[in-house]
Design an enzyme around this catalytic site. Structure first.
Site, PDB file in Angstrom:
ATOM      1  N   LYS A  33       0.845  -1.188   0.000  1.00 21.04           N
ATOM      2  CA  LYS A  33       0.000   0.000   0.000  1.00 21.04           C
ATOM      3  C   LYS A  33       0.882   1.239   0.000  1.00 21.04           C
ATOM      4  O   LYS A  33       1.805   1.354   0.809  1.00 21.04           O
ATOM      5  CB  LYS A  33      -0.916   0.029   1.223  1.00 21.04           C
ATOM      6  CG  LYS A  33      -1.824   1.251   1.284  1.00 21.04           C
ATOM      7  CD  LYS A  33      -2.638   1.284   2.555  1.00 21.04           C
ATOM      8  CE  LYS A  33      -1.876   1.835   3.745  1.00 21.04           C
ATOM      9  NZ  LYS A  33      -1.641   3.309   3.663  1.00 21.04           N
ATOM     10  N   ASP A  60      -3.468   4.225  -1.935  1.00 17.53           N
ATOM     11  CA  ASP A  60      -4.395   4.621  -0.874  1.00 17.53           C
ATOM     12  C   ASP A  60      -4.354   6.139  -0.699  1.00 17.53           C
ATOM     13  O   ASP A  60      -3.756   6.660   0.232  1.00 17.53           O
ATOM     14  CB  ASP A  60      -3.984   3.907   0.416  1.00 17.53           C
ATOM     15  CG  ASP A  60      -4.788   4.336   1.626  1.00 17.53           C
ATOM     16  OD1 ASP A  60      -5.965   4.690   1.459  1.00 17.53           O
ATOM     17  OD2 ASP A  60      -4.222   4.322   2.739  1.00 17.53           O
ATOM     18  N   LYS A  62      -7.376   8.022  -1.006  1.00 17.25           N
ATOM     19  CA  LYS A  62      -8.676   8.389  -0.420  1.00 17.25           C
ATOM     20  C   LYS A  62      -9.266   9.653  -1.039  1.00 17.25           C
ATOM     21  O   LYS A  62      -9.634  10.603  -0.334  1.00 17.25           O
ATOM     22  CB  LYS A  62      -8.548   8.581   1.091  1.00 17.25           C
ATOM     23  CG  LYS A  62      -8.064   7.361   1.859  1.00 17.25           C
ATOM     24  CD  LYS A  62      -8.030   7.654   3.350  1.00 17.25           C
ATOM     25  CE  LYS A  62      -7.515   6.497   4.172  1.00 17.25           C
ATOM     26  NZ  LYS A  62      -6.046   6.295   3.977  1.00 17.25           N
ATOM     27  N   ASP A  65     -13.605  14.542  -3.624  1.00 15.77           N
ATOM     28  CA  ASP A  65     -13.634  15.826  -4.315  1.00 15.77           C
ATOM     29  C   ASP A  65     -14.831  15.804  -5.265  1.00 15.77           C
ATOM     30  O   ASP A  65     -15.636  14.869  -5.264  1.00 15.77           O
ATOM     31  CB  ASP A  65     -12.315  16.033  -5.077  1.00 15.77           C
ATOM     32  CG  ASP A  65     -11.902  17.503  -5.136  1.00 15.77           C
ATOM     33  OD1 ASP A  65     -12.787  18.343  -5.440  1.00 15.77           O
ATOM     34  OD2 ASP A  65     -10.728  17.808  -4.901  1.00 15.77           O
ATOM     35  N   THR A 124     -10.577   4.125  10.595  1.00 12.07           N
ATOM     36  CA  THR A 124     -10.371   3.298  11.780  1.00 12.07           C
ATOM     37  C   THR A 124      -9.849   4.085  12.974  1.00 12.07           C
ATOM     38  O   THR A 124      -9.836   3.576  14.096  1.00 12.07           O
ATOM     39  CB  THR A 124      -9.399   2.143  11.472  1.00 12.07           C
ATOM     40  OG1 THR A 124      -8.190   2.682  10.915  1.00 12.07           O
ATOM     41  CG2 THR A 124     -10.016   1.166  10.489  1.00 12.07           C
ATOM     42  N   ARG A 217       2.662  -0.562  10.683  1.00 10.99           N
ATOM     43  CA  ARG A 217       3.694  -0.491  11.712  1.00 10.99           C
ATOM     44  C   ARG A 217       4.056  -1.822  12.352  1.00 10.99           C
ATOM     45  O   ARG A 217       5.235  -2.048  12.667  1.00 10.99           O
ATOM     46  CB  ARG A 217       3.291   0.544  12.768  1.00 10.99           C
ATOM     47  CG  ARG A 217       3.539   1.968  12.290  1.00 10.99           C
ATOM     48  CD  ARG A 217       2.864   3.023  13.145  1.00 10.99           C
ATOM     49  NE  ARG A 217       1.427   3.103  12.898  1.00 10.99           N
ATOM     50  CZ  ARG A 217       0.669   4.120  13.282  1.00 10.99           C
ATOM     51  NH1 ARG A 217       1.200   5.131  13.939  1.00 10.99           N
ATOM     52  NH2 ARG A 217      -0.632   4.127  13.008  1.00 10.99           N
TER      53      ARG A 217
END
Length: 239
Positions: A33, A60, A62, A65, A124, A217
Site C-alpha cells: 500500500k 491509498d 482516499k 472531491d 479506523t 507499523r
C-alpha cells in the site's frame, strides 16, 4: 485466506526505504500500500517502480472531491498500473460512479485490467464520539453500513472498513464484495494501537470475513520486518 491477502503499508519517508522493504517482503506478502506520505514525497514514480517489479499496488489516496476531479485522478492512477485504489464513500453517489467509470474507461484505453475501486467508510481512527463531532449522530455501525450500501449501488468493488464492522458488511453484501481492513493489531501483529481505535488481530479479522488485511507499523517498524510478516501470514493458517 493466504499470504496474497496481506498487504504491507509502506508508510515510510523515501523511495529507498520503500524499495528496501518491498525487496525484503516480496514473496512473503501479497502486495504493498502506498499512502499519502510516500506518494507526496516521491510521486508516481514509486508506483511505477513497484508495478515494474510485478507487485500489486494499493494506491491509498482516499480521494474526496467533485466527481470530475476524482475521475481524472482515478484515470491517472489506472494508467500507472495501480491494482487497487480508493475514494471516500462520503463523497456521494455521483462521485463514486464517476470513479468507477473513469477506472473502466482508462483501463480499456490502456488495454490493462481495471483496478479494484473501493470506498472508505469510517476511518479506523474514529470512534462514536469522533463521528459525532463531524455532525453524524447515528450509530457508527449504521453509518458504515449506509456507506457500504451506497458504494455497492454505485458499482464499486468494495469498501475499506475496520475489522469491527467486517462481519456485518460480509453478511449483508455477500462473498463477492471486497472488504479491506486496516487497523490490524494484536495476535501476531503488535499490540500497540497507535492512532487506531477499532482493531482486531489478523486471525480475528479474517474470521470476520476480511478480503485483504492492510498491516503497517507491526511489520515495517519491527526489528525484522520479514519475520514479522511471516508470523502474521502463518497465524492465518494456524488451527
Amino acid at each position: 485466506m493466504n499470504d496474497g491477502q496481506v498487504l504491507v503499508a509502506l508508510d515510510v519517508e523515501s523511495r529507498d526505504q520503500a524499495m528496501t522493504l518491498a525487496d525484503a517482503l516480496r514473496g512473503t506478502v501479497g502486495g504493498f500500500k502506498i499512502g499519502s506520505r510516500l506518494f507526496t514525497a516521491e510521486g508516481p514514480d514509486i508506483v511505477r517502480r513497484l508495478v515494474d517489479e510485478g507487485d500489486r499496488v494499493f494506491l491509498d489516496l482516499k480521494w474526496h472531491d467533485i466527481p470530475n476531479t476524482v475521475a481524472t485522478a482515478v484515470e491517472a492512477a489506472t494508467a500507472l498500473g495501480a491494482w487497487m485504489i480508493n475514494v471516500h464513500a462520503s463523497g456521494g453517489a455521483a462521485m463514486l460512479r464517476a470513479a468507477r467509470a473513469a477506472a473502466d474507461d482508462a483501463a480499456a484505453k490502456s488495454r490493462r485490467e481495471a483496478p479494484l475501486v473501493i470506498a472508505v467508510t469510517v476511518l479506523t481512527s474514529m470512534n462514536q464520539a469522533a463521528l459525532r463531532e463531524t455532525g453524524i449522530v447515528i450509530d457508527l455501525m449504521d453509518q458504515v453500513l449506509r456507506l457500504a450500501e451506497l458504494t455497492k449501488e454505485a458499482g464499486l468493488d468494495g469498501v475499506v472498513a475496520s475489522p469491527k464492522e467486517t462481519a456485518s458488511i460480509r453478511s449483508r453484501f455477500g462473498g463477492d464484495f471486497t472488504i479491506v481492513t486496516p487497523g490490524i493489531r494484536g495476535g501476531a501483529a503488535a499490540d500497540t494501537k497507535n492512532d487506531q481505535e477499532r482493531t482486531m488481530s489478523p486471525a480475528e479479522a479474517v474470521a470476520a470475513g476480511a478480503s485483504y488485511l492492510v498491516v503497517g507499523r507491526p511489520i515495517i517498524a519491527a526489528p525484522d520486518p520479514k519475520a514479522a510478516a511471516r508470523a502474521i501470514v502463518d497465524s492465518l493458517t494456524s488451527p
